[in-house]
Structure formats: structure tokens, C-alpha cells
Design a protein around this motif. Structure first.
Motif, mmCIF file in Angstrom:
data_model
loop_
_atom_site.group_PDB
_atom_site.id
_atom_site.type_symbol
_atom_site.label_atom_id
_atom_site.label_comp_id
_atom_site.label_asym_id
_atom_site.label_seq_id
_atom_site.Cartn_x
_atom_site.Cartn_y
_atom_site.Cartn_z
ATOM 1 N N SER A 101 0.820 -1.214 0.000
ATOM 2 C CA SER A 101 0.000 0.000 0.000
ATOM 3 C C SER A 101 0.850 1.258 0.000
ATOM 4 C CB SER A 101 -0.961 -0.010 1.185
ATOM 5 O OG SER A 101 -0.229 -0.057 2.380
ATOM 6 N N GLN A 102 2.096 1.132 0.490
ATOM 7 C CA GLN A 102 2.958 2.324 0.463
ATOM 8 C C GLN A 102 3.268 2.769 -0.959
ATOM 9 O OE1 GLN A 102 5.974 0.676 2.886
ATOM 10 N NE2 GLN A 102 5.066 1.420 4.784
ATOM 11 N N TRP A 103 3.314 1.810 -1.897
ATOM 12 C CA TRP A 103 3.555 2.193 -3.289
ATOM 13 C C TRP A 103 2.424 3.084 -3.777
ATOM 14 C CZ3 TRP A 103 4.379 -3.574 -4.936
ATOM 15 C CH2 TRP A 103 5.588 -4.033 -4.401
ATOM 16 N N PHE A 104 1.181 2.710 -3.380
ATOM 17 C CA PHE A 104 0.036 3.505 -3.798
ATOM 18 C C PHE A 104 0.070 4.884 -3.145
ATOM 19 C CE2 PHE A 104 -2.045 -0.803 -4.155
ATOM 20 C CZ PHE A 104 -1.869 -0.870 -5.519
ATOM 21 N N GLU A 105 0.415 4.897 -1.839
ATOM 22 C CA GLU A 105 0.468 6.175 -1.132
ATOM 23 C C GLU A 105 1.480 7.098 -1.790
ATOM 24 O OE1 GLU A 105 1.342 4.870 2.825
ATOM 25 O OE2 GLU A 105 -0.519 3.716 2.864
ATOM 26 N N ALA A 106 2.655 6.545 -2.090
ATOM 27 C CA ALA A 106 3.683 7.341 -2.734
ATOM 28 C C ALA A 106 3.178 7.886 -4.058
ATOM 29 C CB ALA A 106 4.937 6.498 -2.951
ATOM 30 N N ALA A 107 2.527 7.025 -4.837
ATOM 31 C CA ALA A 107 2.044 7.447 -6.139
ATOM 32 C C ALA A 107 0.995 8.544 -6.001
ATOM 33 C CB ALA A 107 1.467 6.249 -6.893
ATOM 34 N N TRP A 139 -2.710 1.837 -11.984
ATOM 35 C CA TRP A 139 -2.899 0.492 -12.536
ATOM 36 C C TRP A 139 -1.761 0.142 -13.477
ATOM 37 C CZ3 TRP A 139 -5.477 -4.057 -12.737
ATOM 38 C CH2 TRP A 139 -6.543 -4.202 -11.838
ATOM 39 N N ARG A 140 -1.435 1.133 -14.348
ATOM 40 C CA ARG A 140 -0.445 0.835 -15.377
ATOM 41 C C ARG A 140 0.938 0.662 -14.764
ATOM 42 N NH1 ARG A 140 -1.372 5.052 -18.577
ATOM 43 N NH2 ARG A 140 0.502 6.096 -17.866
ATOM 44 N N SER A 141 1.289 1.529 -13.824
ATOM 45 C CA SER A 141 2.693 1.479 -13.400
ATOM 46 C C SER A 141 2.923 0.779 -12.060
ATOM 47 C CB SER A 141 3.305 2.880 -13.404
ATOM 48 O OG SER A 141 2.354 3.833 -13.057
ATOM 49 N N ILE A 142 1.871 0.441 -11.328
ATOM 50 C CA ILE A 142 2.106 -0.322 -10.097
ATOM 51 C C ILE A 142 1.463 -1.709 -10.176
ATOM 52 C CG2 ILE A 142 1.817 -0.415 -7.605
ATOM 53 C CD1 ILE A 142 1.692 2.584 -7.563
ATOM 54 N N VAL A 143 0.166 -1.734 -10.428
ATOM 55 C CA VAL A 143 -0.527 -3.019 -10.383
ATOM 56 C C VAL A 143 -0.060 -3.936 -11.511
ATOM 57 C CG1 VAL A 143 -2.771 -4.156 -10.396
ATOM 58 C CG2 VAL A 143 -2.528 -1.910 -9.334
ATOM 59 N N ALA A 144 -0.085 -3.422 -12.745
ATOM 60 C CA ALA A 144 0.241 -4.282 -13.888
ATOM 61 C C ALA A 144 1.621 -4.926 -13.797
ATOM 62 C CB ALA A 144 0.081 -3.495 -15.184
#
Lengths: 285, 296
Positions: A177-183, A194-199
């Protein structure tokens, strides 16, 4: 000196029975299929088996088998991902555990009993067929039949979707979740995330799992044989008829050539699987 | 903005599970409505065939309720003889599997941990050769073997050991990973136990859960395997089931219901037993269950 001696004497004896057993009961049969594929009935080298396995009706059966496996895999992969996404968002609780357990159980359902339970569902006198009929819809007059490639695609979903769910939940939960927070702090939009973290994180396991599903559908024999009594020309069914002698004689080692074709296709997919799944472990430590 | 505050609060509270889930849900674009729709549709897809089978087994093609198809199964002598054939094969397969795989796994973990991944790959090899192709190979390569092997279900028991390896090897290995084999073996050896005694009285009892799930998985494999058995013309349970299906549909569906429920019950039992004994390694169990999909 002592070290050298030790190195030379790395024990292998304990692995011998196991490896020998697999060699005898898998290696020898598989090897004989490969050899026979290049052998004429009199025993001399020939490419005519391979040639006939790749032409006419047999070429068609490879196409049918590939079509069945690709379509079934694409549907199961997408459906499985949608379900996995729904499950990952849930709170940990009894329902989530039940879904995980059920996925494990359904993923292991197959073969003859599965075929018959779909006969009871979508067959000529199946429950859904009857319900739709009483609502005025006759699916069988609309061109559908359970005893076809379309039917098999539907039946195979029963074990393919749960397999996909089981494989996709760990990588989805591994999304940090920290990746999302940072983004978000950097102002990333939802599609960007979605494109640069999830995929990038879920793509390798997604592809790996799809390859697994593909080989599963491609090699499956029991469900197809029980459902269609050998009327759909899939490669495993064709090999089965050759074994049972349901075809014109003098086909020699044609079955072996078809078998070699299956081994090659499954083997290539398995190698691709190994490469992709190595990549997928990188983010999940 | 709201997301940031909630997740910040979450990380302040030691990043509680809840906020992680919330962020997941939001980024993956999943709301409660999405979840409900997807899960209900999925549940329908998986439950309807079970309900339909139960109904079909008591109603058949006409619309009168009767349990005669269940009665007909039990009065068919073929039912018991096919079940007995599968049972004998299962005993052979299970015995060979346990005594082939357990010593190998224990030996490799003790002496050559570096060989473990190679052995695991060997155990996965059967997935590359479809069972129809294996059958073809058996018929041509082993044709000259004596009748006591090729002419009887013995060959099936021998082959099923290999074909079920992708599932059995993993579960025994998972069981072995959950105990400290080295210490157990050293303790047993220093108390004067020989290798056989160590294996039989120390290792196998401690590997109980892994071995039990391997026993179940190979039994389920034997009772479900159709391709090899039918192409080699042995009347095992699934082969007979298909024969029944050709002219007595409702009986075959009734049997399928029983077979499915028994398998599912067993799988659930194995996963519960596995979870209890290797709680820390629950991922292993899921792994192992997930690999079991290829018995078709």
C-alpha cells in the motif's frame, strides 16, 4: 586434500531409487513415443508419421485443441482475476477463508464426475436447459450443445477459474500500500497506478498462471471423452481412438506422432512458464 | 485526499490491516457493489451444477421423484467390483508412493539440500507428458512385460505413482519442511536407532500430516483417473461410471454426486489437518492444493 575427497564423494545414492522410478515409468514410455513417432511400421526411420499428424483431419484436431485451450484459458484468466480482485478487497474473515478453501476444492474437481454434473445442468434435460425452456428459450435450437467445444469451454471453467483465483490472490495481496500512497502523493491518477504499479506486479504471475491453465485444458482427456464420447476431434481424443483401434488400420505410429506433437506444445508452454514464474517471484519477497 | 488521510492514520496505527485493504479496494477500483455482483455470480456458477445434479439424480429425464437410481447403483455388482479394483490399485499406489518419496525427501533434506529443487522438478515432469501420451508409451514400451504386470491393474498402480507425483511429492516435502529432521535423526541415531528404525519410528510418525495428505491425494487420484485406465481397458471406478452414463444417465449423475462430495469432503479435511499441523506454513497447503488440478 580432504576437501577434495569430500567433494568428489557427494552422495547421490539416496536419490537413485526415486529418479530411477520416474525414469522407468515415465521416461521409458515418453521416450518410446518420441522414437516411434519417427519409425515406420517395419522399424525404419521415417517422417511420414509426422507428416500425416500435421495434415488433414489431424491438423484440424490440433487446431481444435489449441482453440479450445486458448479460449478456455482467456475466459478463465479474466474471470479468475475479477474474482481474485473482489476477494482481496475483503476483510479477513470466515467468508474470505471459505472462498479460499472452496477455490482449492473446486480447482481439484474434474474428470468424469464433473462432466456428468454438467450434463445434469446444461445437457438436453439439464436444470438450466429446462428452466430456460419454460421461459421460452430453447438453447439447443439456438445452436448450443454441451457436447461441443463451446460446452467444454464452459465445463473447464469449473476448475480453471478457481485455479486462477488461487494463483492471483498472493500477488494481489502483495501489492504494497505504500507504493500507492507514494504514487498518490506524487499526484498519480487511478489509471496511472494500474499501469505502473498493479500491472508490473501482477502481470508475470498472471501470465504464468494462464500458461498453466492452458496446458491443463490442452492435455485434459477424461472430461472431453465422457462428455462427447469421442465425437469432438481433439488431439487427446484422436490419440485415444487410435489406441482403441477405432480407426482404419495401418496407421502405424501415427498416434506416437500426435503424442510427440502434444509433448512439444506442452513442453514449450512449460518452459515459458518456468521463465515467467521466475520473474514473478521478484516482487513477492 | 481522503485516501491519504486514512492511510496515514493507518500507518500511524502501525499500518492496520483495515487501511491496507481500503487502499487496495480503492486503487483496484473495487467497491462493495462490484464485490457482491462478482461473488454472487461466481457462487451461482459453482453451486448450480451441484444442485442440478442432486435434482437430476432423483428426478431423471421424467418428472417423478424417486431414489431408485441410488438404489440401482448399490444393486449393481459392477459397482462393487469396480470400486474394489480402484481400491486395490490405490493401496499399491499409496504404499509405493510413501516408501519411495519419504526416504528420498528425508535423505535430500539431510544430505543434499542443494538437490531438492532438482528433485522437485523431476516430480513435476509428469505434467509435461499428457496421460494419453503416457498410455501410448506404456502400451508400446512395456508390451513384452509379463502378463502379471501388463495384463493386470498392477501396471496402473505402478504408473499412478508417477502420474500423481506432482501432488504427492509436494505434500510430503511440505510436511518434512515443517519439522526439524536433522535434530530428530541425530537424536534417534545417538540413542542407537538404526536407519530403518529411525525412518519407521521417528520420521514417518512426525511426518504424519504430510504423508496423510499425500495418501489422500493419491487415493483421490486413483479413484478419479480415467484416461490411462479406460484406454488400457481396466474396469476401474471412473471407467465403469462412464459405461453407466451411456445408457443410465440419472444413475451416473447420482454416482457423480457421491464421488464429488466424497472428494470435496476429503480435500477439506486434508486442508484443515494440514493447516492445523503447519499453521505457519499455510501457504504451502494452498500451493499443494492448487497443484492438484490436473488429474483429468
Amino acid at each position: 586434500m580432504a576437501i577434495k575427497v569430500l567433494r568428489r564423494r557427494k552422495p547421490i545414492l539416496g536419490a537413485v531409487p526415486f529418479v530411477a522410478y520416474v525414469g522407468i515409468f515415465l521416461g521409458i514410455p515418453a521416450g518410446s513415443v518420441v522414437l516411434n513417432a519417427f519409425r515406420s511400421q517395419s522399424g525404419s526411420f521415417t517422417l511420414s508419421n509426422i507428416h500425416s499428424a500435421l495434415s488433414g483431419g489431424y491438423r484440424q484436431s490440433f487446431i481444435q485443441s489449441l482453440k479450445l485451450s486458448v479460449i478456455a484459458t482467456v475466459i478463465a484468466a479474466i474471470a479468475g482475476l475479477l474474482v481474485a480482485v473482489a476477494v482481496v478487497g475483503m476483510k479477513d474473515g470466515a467468508l474470505k477463508r471459505a472462498i479460499m478453501a472452496a477455490s482449492g476444492v473446486f480447482a481439484n474437481t474434474g474428470g468424469v464426475p464433473l462432466a456428468f454434473s454438467f450434463v445434469a445442468t446444461l445437457g438436453n434435460f439439464g436444470l438450466i436447459t429446462k428452466i430456460l425452456l419454460s421461459g421460452g428459450v430453447n438453447i439447443y435450437s439456438g445452436g448450443f450443445t454441451l457436447y461441443s467445444v463451446t460446452g467444454l469451454v464452459i465445463v473447464y471453467q469449473y476448475f480453471m477459474i478457481p485455479l486462477m483465483v488461487l494463483v492471483m490472490i498472493p500477488p494481489l495481496e502483495g501489492l504494497n500500500s505504500q507504493w500507492f500512497e507514494a504514487a498518490q502523493t506524487l499526484g498519480a491518477s487511478w489509471p496511472t497506478m494500474w499501469r505502473s504499479i498493479v500491472a508490473p506486479v501482477i502481470m508475470p504471475p498472471f501470465i504464468a498462471a494462464s500458461l498453466l491453465l492452458f496446458t491443463d485444458a490442452f492435455a485434459a482427456y477424461a472430461t472431453a471423452a465422457a462428455l462427447t464420447s469421442g465425437t469432438i476431434p481433439l488431439v487427446p481424443i484422436q490419440i485415444g481412438s487410435l489406441i482403441q483401434g477405432n480407426v482404419v488400420a495401418n496407421q502405424g505410429n501415427l498416434g506416437a506422432a500426435l503424442g510427440l506433437g502434444m509433448i512439444v506444445i506442452v513442453g514449450v508452454v512449460a518452459i515459458a512458464y518456468v521463465f515467467v514464474s521466475r520473474r514473478s517471484n521478484r516482487w513477492l519477497r | 485526499m481522503a485516501t491519504i488521510t486514512t492511510s496515514l492514520q493507518g500507518s500511524l496505527q502501525g499500518s492496520s490491516e483495515k487501511s491496507v485493504k481500503a487502499v487496495h479496494g480503492r486503487v483496484l477500483g473495487v467497491g462493495r457493489r462490484y464485490r457482491t455482483v462478482v461473488l454472487v455470480l461466481t457462487a451461482l456458477f459453482f453451486l448450480v451444477p451441484v444442485v442440478a445434479s442432486l435434482r437430476y439424480s432423483v428426478v431423471g429425464n421424467n418428472n417423478s421423484i424417486s431414489f431408485s437410481s441410488y438404489g440401482a447403483i448399490f444393486s449393481d455388482p459392477q459397482f462393487f467390483s469396480s470400486l474394489f479394483t480402484s481400491f486395490k490399485i490405490a493401496i499399491g499406489t499409496v504404499a509405493i508412493t510413501v516408501f519411495l518419496v519419504t526416504p528420498t525427501v528425508v535423505w535430500a533434506r539431510l544430505r543434499r539440500p542443494d538437490l531438492m529443487s532438482a528433485l522437485e522438478s523431476v516430480a513435476l515432469l509428469p505434467l509435461i507428458v499428457p496421460s494419453v501420451v503416457v498410455t501410448l508409451g506404456i502400451l508400446s514400451a512395456f508390451a513384452s512385460l509379463p502378463n502379471i504386470i501388463m495384463g493386470s491393474p498392477v501396471i496402473l498402480a505402478l504408473e499412478y505413482v508417477v502420474l500423481a507425483l506432482p501432488y504427492t511429492f509436494r505434500s510430503i516435502d511440505a510436511g518434512a519442511g515443517a519439522i526439524d529432521i536433522r535434530t530428530l535423526v541425530e537424536a534417534s541415531r545417538s540413542l542407537g536407532g538404526g536407519w530403518i528404525a529411525t525412518l519407521m519410528r521417528v520420521i514417518i510418525p512426525n511426518l504424519k500430516s504430510g504423508i496423510l495428505s499425500a495418501v489422500f491425494l493419491s487415493t483421490a487420484f486413483v479413484f478419479g483417473e480415467f484416461a490411462v485406465a479406460s484406454l488400457m481397458s481396466f474396469s476401474t471406478f471412473p471407467v465403469w461410471l462412464v459405461q453407466v452414463g451411456q445408457d443410465r444417465a440419472s444413475e451416473s449423475v447420482a454416482l457423480s454426486v457421491v464421488a464429488l462430495l466424497l472428494t470435496w469432503g476429503g480435500l477439506v479435511a486434508v486442508s484443515i489437518a494440514g493447516l492445523r499441523s503447519t499453521r505457519r506454513r499455510s501457504a504451502v497447503i494452498e500451493d499443494e492444493l492448487f497443484a492438484f488440478g490436473e488429474q483429468l
